[in-house]
Design a protein around this motif. Structure first.
Motif, short mmCIF file in Angstrom:
data_model
loop_
_atom_site.label_atom_id
_atom_site.label_comp_id
_atom_site.label_asym_id
_atom_site.label_seq_id
_atom_site.Cartn_x
_atom_site.Cartn_y
_atom_site.Cartn_z
N LYS A 48 0.81 -1.22 0.00
CA LYS A 48 0.00 0.00 0.00
C LYS A 48 0.84 1.26 0.00
CE LYS A 48 -3.93 -2.08 -0.26
NZ LYS A 48 -4.79 -1.98 -1.43
N GLY A 185 -8.18 -7.45 -3.47
CA GLY A 185 -9.02 -6.76 -2.48
C GLY A 185 -9.65 -5.60 -3.20
N THR A 186 -8.92 -4.47 -3.26
CA THR A 186 -9.37 -3.38 -4.14
C THR A 186 -9.18 -3.83 -5.60
OG1 THR A 186 -7.19 -2.35 -4.34
CG2 THR A 186 -8.57 -1.65 -2.49
N THR A 189 -3.57 -4.03 -7.11
CA THR A 189 -2.30 -4.74 -7.32
C THR A 189 -2.38 -5.65 -8.54
OG1 THR A 189 -1.99 -4.81 -4.92
CG2 THR A 189 -0.58 -6.27 -6.24
N THR A 281 -2.60 -12.61 4.15
CA THR A 281 -2.92 -12.79 2.72
C THR A 281 -1.76 -13.42 1.95
OG1 THR A 281 -2.32 -10.49 2.28
CG2 THR A 281 -4.66 -10.97 2.56
#
Ligand code: PMP
Length: 344
Positions: A48, A185-186, A189, A281
């Motif tokens: 992040k 997730g979002t 990546t 993760t």
């Protein structure tokens, strides 16, 4: 290429250029060669850092942010930490609206990085004015000279990985990568990295890792939002109960789901066998590799890159706590706990 012995002007210069480390014992007997992109080596200990720096610098380039302005986001996780870190160096205020479900440790961690944290009630709907989404939105509207990162719906999240993670992996594998395996997730990546890699070689196969209890895999297969897929699960940062626009589903060839329990055990296994202290993760991504190998996804000569998104230190009270593991029912026998601590 930066070398570790170099001197840096500030911590932000260390963002990105993370190592690609060969997996040895975890993948022994698997088909292909396996490499982990270990994002815990970023100064904020996760991938992040890349999006925090990229989104903030893009706002600066566009003249939206000036010193002393405010950066707002809704997260108690890795993104919040990274934004707080970038804000310190660049002289911005950082406001994070978080859910009251967030652990005291996480809130303290963000406060130690200078963030102002608004703790909002967890059990209200997303459109309730007290929810952390609405609090962040309102603060953004009220505060002149503020930006709202909004990572799930921000295309710059994809751009950050398109301009850094993708080129790094291409260079590190000398263009020989055949598969990319990454948690979604979002989706920033996997989408940004895949976009760059597929532009270099469209045959590279991109596999997303999703959680049981999340809608992403089903949405990828049907392009329909199926609420029946959604139920609570424990892995943080992976999967979602909505469809983020920061995910480009067309760039992902397939998704694979992993369980909370297997991912937790696999993360612990990585730490003990590869000497790499990784987050929950990373265990999920490694678990996906195990399942894919069993399914016959890889063949001899393949070069597989898996992304390990963050560092294990964030999970001391979760997967690295025997008590927590036991409470989740993740130990089948007492002997499964870690090596005993010996008291003198
Ligand atoms: N792992 C962890 C620990 C994360 O915090 C995130 C971000 N939500 C991811 C994986 C997934 O990355 P992305 O949001 O880029 O899909």
């Amino acid at each position: 290429m930066k070398e570790n012995i170099q001197v840096f002007d500030n911590v932000l210069q260390l963002i990105g250029k993370t190592p690609l480390i060969k997996l040895n014992s975890m993948t022994s007997g698997f088909n292909g060669e396996f490499y982990a992109k270990v994002e815990g080596f970023n100064p904020g200990h996760s991938s992040k850092d890349r999006i925090a720096l990229h989104i903030i610098e893009e706002a600066e380039r566009q003249g939206i942010l000036k010193p002393g302005d405010t950066i707002i986001e809704t997260t108690s996780g890795n993104t919040g930490f990274s934004i707080a870190m970038v804000s310190i160096i660049k002289g911005y205020e950082c406001i994070l609206a978080v859910s009251s479900k967030s652990s005291a440790d996480k809130i303290d961690m963000l406060k130690s990085m200078g963030a102002k944290v608004y703790v909002c009630p967890a059990h209200v709907s997303a459109d309730d004015p007290r929810s952390y989404y609405q609090v962040a939105k309102r603060l953004h509207e009220e505060l002149k000279g503020s930006i709202y990162i909004n990572q799930y719906f921000n295309q710059l999240n994809i751009d950050a990985h398109y301009s850094s993670t993708g080129p790094e992996i291409w260079k590190q594998t000398e263009g020989e990568i055949t598969h990319l395996v990454a948690c979604s997730g979002t989706g920033g990546t996997i989408s940004g990295t895949a976009k760059f890699l597929k532009e270099q070689n469209p045959n590279i196969k991109v596999i997303g890792v999703d959680a049981f209890g999340s809608v992403l895999k089903k949405y990828h297969e049907t392009r329909e939002f199926d609420e029946a897929e959604i139920y609570p699960y424990r892995i943080e940062g992976l999967g979602k109960n909505l469809i983020p626009t920061a995910t480009d589903f067309d760039l992902i060839d397939k998704f694979i789901k992993v369980t909370d329990e297997e991912s937790a055990h696999t993360a612990r296994e990585i730490s003990k066998s590869e000497g790499l202290f990784v987050g929950y993760t990373s265990g999920a991504a490694m678990q996906a590799l195990k399942q894919l190998n069993e399914e016959g996804e890889f063949k001899k000569g393949d070069k597989i890159v898996v992304i390990f998104p963050d560092h294990g230190s964030r999970y001391m009270s979760k997967i690295y706590s025997d008590k927590w593991m036991e409470k989740q029912g993740f130990f089948d026998s007492e002997n499964e706990a870690t090596v005993e601590a010996i008291q003198y």
